[in-house]
Write an enzyme that holds these catalytic residues in place. Structure first.
Site, short mmCIF file in Angstrom:
data_model
loop_
_atom_site.label_atom_id
_atom_site.label_comp_id
_atom_site.label_asym_id
_atom_site.label_seq_id
_atom_site.Cartn_x
_atom_site.Cartn_y
_atom_site.Cartn_z
N HIS A 174 21.39 -30.74 45.01
CA HIS A 174 21.67 -32.08 45.53
C HIS A 174 22.24 -31.95 46.94
O HIS A 174 23.00 -31.02 47.21
CB HIS A 174 22.70 -32.81 44.64
CG HIS A 174 22.70 -34.28 44.86
ND1 HIS A 174 23.40 -34.88 45.87
CD2 HIS A 174 22.02 -35.27 44.23
CE1 HIS A 174 23.19 -36.18 45.84
NE2 HIS A 174 22.36 -36.45 44.87
N ASP A 219 18.35 -36.22 37.65
CA ASP A 219 16.97 -36.21 37.11
C ASP A 219 16.75 -35.17 36.03
O ASP A 219 15.68 -35.15 35.42
CB ASP A 219 15.99 -35.97 38.26
CG ASP A 219 15.98 -37.14 39.23
OD1 ASP A 219 16.03 -36.93 40.44
OD2 ASP A 219 15.96 -38.29 38.73
#
Ligand code: SDX
Length: 392
Positions: free
Chosen positions: A271, A328
């Protein structure tokens, strides 16, 4: 105005705006919507309240919540001619492409939503997209499944109505399952906003030219589609299925992800902001286990996901680069358990992110932000004279 600007590809160290909506702390894994922690909201609130909170800045009173939901329902009818656009798509069309096209088409049926010079114009456009978007999402799914299109039932809650629109069969009554409704409500809350991520920045910059709200949301849907962003939730399940088909050998995939000559990345990992853990992934992981348990589903892909995460998190390559499961990584396991097909996973992300896109677009417009127009560092040819084609 000239002046040398500094290059910051991907805006890794650039703040594009001042915002009062969502706070992230990547080091501490903190995510708050208007000051409320994601943990509390996921546990105690519901999606309609979070939509109101993100857009208007406060949790609604029960009166405000009722009126807001009624206003959204009153604008949920989608013009029947929109179906003609849907008919033009092949059944194999990816639902994200269908959704961005139908969302942009809403402008043609609601031209007055482009100019939002007053708060009430803005409120009308916002209620229209909140009411019509779940219908468009269900149409994209039902088109793919060869099911007749539905318009929903305004006597139901926002999530219940969506589930009914998605799954009701022409030949048998849809039975609402509270485990599924609660799981979806929690997932939508967890996806609702995330400060200046790729798709939200796209909505803000499209809206900064005073393109209408629907067109700006359509641009955000297209940006979210990419597999490095929202498209990752579909790519994660496809990767986990590949690992399962490959005998569950996740070490092989971890080695591939570490191989600089191999473009393969561990989908659902890493991320830009979170450098210790993604608080949403932690909540979704627990929710996935609860949903599978409550529904009595034994999905081997969850075991593979857990095993893969465990090995990756103890691997030097991932630790050095602060790569952790992101939002996700586990979400697809829940979507699948509640009957959502894989190509619809990123569409579900868009349904959750819609309120964040709206809130950020509204903030940008109310703050009268200038049109987004970055500079560049020019590295091309210096001046040169034109050469006629005969002499080239
Ligand atoms: C979302 O921004 C948001 O807030 C997004 C989001 C939201 O709510 O809106 O949180 C939703 O998009 C989550 C991310 C979903 N994407 C994926 O899961 C795709 C896989 N992850 C990556 O491609 C990557 O981690 C990103 C895109 C998420 C972040 O990319 P960055 O910040 O540009 O980092 P990078 O690509 O420069 O990687 C830094 C290093 C590189 O290695 P080195 O060149 O330094 O040796 O880490 C490596 C990368 O190769 N790396 C990975 C990896 N992610 C980064 N290596 C293997 N597998 C990965 N997943």
């Amino acid at each position: 105005t000239g002046g040398i600007t500094t290059l910051d590809a991907g805006f890794k160290n650039t703040s594009s705006c001042e915002s009062a909506i969502t706070f992230l702390d990547g080091e501490k894994g903190i995510l708050r919507y208007r000051g409320y922690t994601i943990e509390e909201l996921a546990d105690k609130s519901d999606f309609i309240e979070v939509i109101f909170l993100l857009i208007f800045g406060e949790l609604p009173t029960s009166e405000q919540k009722k009126k807001f939901h009624k206003d959204i329902q009153s604008k949920s009818l989608v013009d029947a001619d929109v179906k003609k656009i849907l008919d033009g798509f092949p059944k194999t069309a990816h639902p994200m492409g269908v959704l961005s096209a139908l969302t942009s088409a809403l402008t043609a049926f609601n031209p007055q939503s482009v100019e939002v010079s007053s708060e009430s114009d803005m409120y009308n456009a916002i209620c229209k997209i909140l009411g019509k978007f779940p219908v468009l999402v269900s149409w994209a799914y039902r088109k793919e499944e060869g099911l007749p299109l539905a318009y929903g039932d305004n006597t139901l809650g926002y999530v219940e109505n969506f589930m009914k629109m998605m799954f009701e069969s022409p030949v048998e009554k849809y039975v609402m399952n509270p485990v599924i409704v609660n799981a979806l409500d929690k997932l939508l809350i967890l996806h609702a906003d995330h400060e200046q991520n790729c798709s939200t920045s796209t909505v803000r910059i499209a809206g900064s030219s005073h393109a209408g709200l629907f067109a700006s949301i359509s641009a955000g849907i297209s940006a979210l589609w990419g597999r490095l962003h929202g498209g990752a939730n579909q790519a994660v399940i496809e990767m986990l299925e590949d690992i399962k088909a490959d005998g569950g050998d996740y070490q092989k995939y971890i080695d591939k992800a570490k191989d600089k000559n191999d473009p393969f990345r561990l989908m659902g990992f890493g991320h830009r902001v979170y450098k210790n853990f993604d608080p949403r992934a932690n909540i979704i992981k627990v929710a996935a286990e609860e949903v599978l348990n409550d529904l009595g589903i034994d999905d081997p892909v969850l075991d593979i996901a857990r095993g893969l995460a465990e090995v990756a998190l103890s691997d030097e390559y991932f630790k050095e680069r602060n790569l952790y499961p992101n939002v996700d990584f586990y979400s697809g396991i829940i979507y699948r358990a509640i009957g959502i097909p894989v190509p619809m996973f990123t569409v579900m992300f868009a349904l959750g992110r819609l309120p964040g896109w709206i809130a950020q677009w509204r903030e940008m417009r109310l703050n009268k932000e200038p049109i987004g127009r970055p500079r560049q560092l020019y590295i091309g040819a210096t001046e040169r004279a034109f050469v006629p084609v005969e002499e080239r």
